[in-house]
Design an enzyme around this catalytic site. Sequence first.
Site, PDB file in Angstrom:
ATOM      1  N   GLU A 167     -18.123  -3.311  24.347  1.00  0.00           N
ATOM      2  CA  GLU A 167     -17.440  -4.597  24.459  1.00  0.00           C
ATOM      3  C   GLU A 167     -16.217  -4.711  23.549  1.00  0.00           C
ATOM      4  O   GLU A 167     -15.150  -5.163  23.989  1.00  0.00           O
ATOM      5  CB  GLU A 167     -18.421  -5.743  24.155  1.00  0.00           C
ATOM      6  CG  GLU A 167     -19.517  -5.933  25.187  1.00  0.00           C
ATOM      7  CD  GLU A 167     -20.775  -5.170  24.841  1.00  0.00           C
ATOM      8  OE1 GLU A 167     -21.807  -5.419  25.476  1.00  0.00           O
ATOM      9  OE2 GLU A 167     -20.713  -4.309  23.923  1.00  0.00           O
ATOM     10  N   HIS A 193       0.849  -1.198   0.000  1.00  0.00           N
ATOM     11  CA  HIS A 193       0.000   0.000   0.000  1.00  0.00           C
ATOM     12  C   HIS A 193       0.882   1.245   0.000  1.00  0.00           C
ATOM     13  O   HIS A 193       1.281   1.738   1.063  1.00  0.00           O
ATOM     14  CB  HIS A 193      -0.904  -0.007   1.228  1.00  0.00           C
ATOM     15  CG  HIS A 193      -1.829  -1.182   1.301  1.00  0.00           C
ATOM     16  ND1 HIS A 193      -1.391  -2.444   1.645  1.00  0.00           N
ATOM     17  CD2 HIS A 193      -3.169  -1.285   1.066  1.00  0.00           C
ATOM     18  CE1 HIS A 193      -2.428  -3.284   1.628  1.00  0.00           C
ATOM     19  NE2 HIS A 193      -3.509  -2.602   1.280  1.00  0.00           N
TER      20      HIS A 193
END
Length: 662
Positions: free
Chosen positions: A411, A28
Amino acid sequence: MFTKNDQLAVNAIRALSIAQIEKANSGHPGLPMGAAPMAYVLFNKILKANPENPDWFDRDRFILSAGHGSSMLYSLLHLSGYDLNIDDLKEFRQTGSKTPGHPERGHTKGVEVTTGPLGQGIGQAVGEAMAEKHLAGTYNKDDKNLIDHYTYALCGDGDLMEGISYEAMSLAGHLNLNKLILLYDSNDISLDGKLNESFSEDVETRAKALNWNYIKVSDGNDLASIYEAILKAKENKKGPTIIEIKTIIGYGSENQGTNKVHGAPIGADDFKAAKKVYGWDYEDFEIPDEVYDTFNQGISARGKEAEEAWNELLASYKNLYPSDYEEFMRGLNRELPENYMDNVRKYDSSMKDIATRSSSGEIIQDLAKVSKNFWGGSADLFSSNKTNIKDTSAFSDENPQGRNVYYGVREFAMAAIGNGIIAHGGSFHHVSTFFVFTDYLKAAIRLSAISKLPLTYAMTHDSIAVGEDGPTHEPIEQLAMLRAIPNTIVLRPSDGNETRLAWKIALESKESPVILALTRQNVRNLRETEGLETIDKGAYIIKDAQNPDLILIATGSEVALALDTAKALEEDGRKIRVVSMPSMELFRNQEDSYKEEILPKDVRKVSIEMGSTFGWAEFTGLDGLNIGVDRFGLSGKSDEVVKELGFSLEDIKEKIDKKFFK
């Protein structure tokens, strides 16, 4: 302040990053080409780190949340003097190299955490900053600032689109993590095209709503403005800071500013064109001495001096505060006092029935007295998980030494933050929520395992016995899912004594996350576990019979049911062995001789567990019987749900008799 040599160093980062990608024909390039200036300023002008000792404890932490830009990080590490040479860079993305496609903690010196799954780097950065704040609150003295460093992360648009970034940034702002600084590579391009196709929110307004400071740098190539922005961020005493730095993705490429440069090599011709834009007159992987000198005079010299000063401070601290020093060093080495388990309660069959979440809660109180490096949190479920430490305050800006983290209903972020806390080092940390919500945590648990981070997950309400909350809250497939994650230890203890020993495994784990699956419902403390000293082998004979006709294997609350079933079968003249298997993974790792001793191949076997039967055939064989729940649960009173789904003594015995004895 910035000279031609600084600009040369920036372009060295760009050229070296592109060269890695071109040689690998994979990678990338867009981020390194656009973000090299901000990365250079941070590393060589500001970051407190010693490349010769990457593990020095009071270093600043840098996390590349946008982990796909790994070639830039490897370029920075090499140029800064870390143990990463040019030949390593030439092996970018090759099998077994030190330069994998995304940064991996423990694999490459200087990489703090594993990143790549977007958003999790931000969560881990929040954890690093929380650990710094907590340890500073615990150990710093008015005259000895032992813990004093910053956490920096570099993110892109994709990181900020992931929901975990909202969760983590929300908590960071609430906790006033003012030593957390996020560099936002803002280039208005995502993989599929222009960012405005999918993302148009006002990041400044969002940041301020989350109690963050916001600074904008309009020109991502302006080294002086980037430097001033980071210094300003470091001065903030209230709230973390995000610095939005406007960059051009793939800067220097003929396709700069487009998604074409995001995730594919730019090609040899475009690389030559980019070199002309940079004024880079060197061959691939060729770095002039001036660049190395620039880094030697920057991060390298600064880091050595800072570590030497800190070592002197640590020696003085040891003399003045020997007890705190000893405790601090145990935390750094992930060690506990000798014979610490002598101070952790045991259970016997004369005691009243108690849920393993509750016995775990009692054990947590004992462990908290054993080590003040022990702390943890819950996703708004302390009252249900029983994981709070009772004689301490909440971790907060006002009480950073507090040992209970109120994670709120976050969470996923909680697990990623926990990873950051463990990666930071210096303490034992646990996170907790309902077991069924491991679905929310899965991606972070996977990173725990890949990163070899021994975070403890205390997960309660582990079965259909949750009852009235119904199928959405009754775990079925979660045990099988978690057991399938490599380098993960899942422990489902049967009673208080197994729970005690499960916590011992969790705290002594060095490289594996440990998941404790704990009951909501009360279970009896088994006479058979009295005097039990270890469950480290994952399974053991809890009730034996000479030359058994059948072996019952059970976990958790079903161990008591297996013992009762064995008694009923023996009344019919059968000889039954019962094996408690709190951990498949630990048992699987044992010698074949031990496995044969516990589960001899020539004896038929039955598994009993209130969850999916997936995976149990490994231990019961093709001719075995696996009693479980291969459907979703239902809402109703706990004992009625358990009975309806086939977990009464009568139903279990009937299935066994039908399979083996009739």
